[in-house]
Design a protein around this motif. Sequence first.
Motif: not given
Length: 134
Positions: A2-30
């Motif tokens: 799924s889209l969600g699982s691919r997003l999570k896979k790509e984030r984790e592959k880079r060792g990034w936290s949800q907080m880090y990615v959310a901040e870079r995108l200008g959204i909340t980690n929720t």
Amino acid sequence: MSLGSRLKKEREKRGWSQMYVAERLGITNTVLSNYERDYRDPDTGMLSKLADLYDVDADYLLGRTDKPRFSGRTIDFDEKEQAEFEAFINNPEYGIFFKDYLNAPEERREEMRKIWSILREKEKDRKPGDRQGE
């Protein structure tokens, strides 16, 4: 996948936290968590930002392809061709051009396989002692 699982896979592959990615995108980690759990889909603008951040194509994130990046015609090697290619790149005489292959991102690896395939095709009838390209 799924889209969600691919997003999570790509984030984790880079060792990034949800907080880090959310901040870079200008959204909340929720919001990001909801994307990754498939509770919510990103709009097209956010999908584009996610693809850019993870350096993948949106089609990959959407599950329309299993190739993270589209780079034109794909070179798919069978096992024998892959073994020949790896023997070539590991040969110190030739391999300098391909020295980073094993550690390169998939897009770069695909480019190197294309180059090798072209070289192999151009040189297939060459005999020892013939000049290169003749």
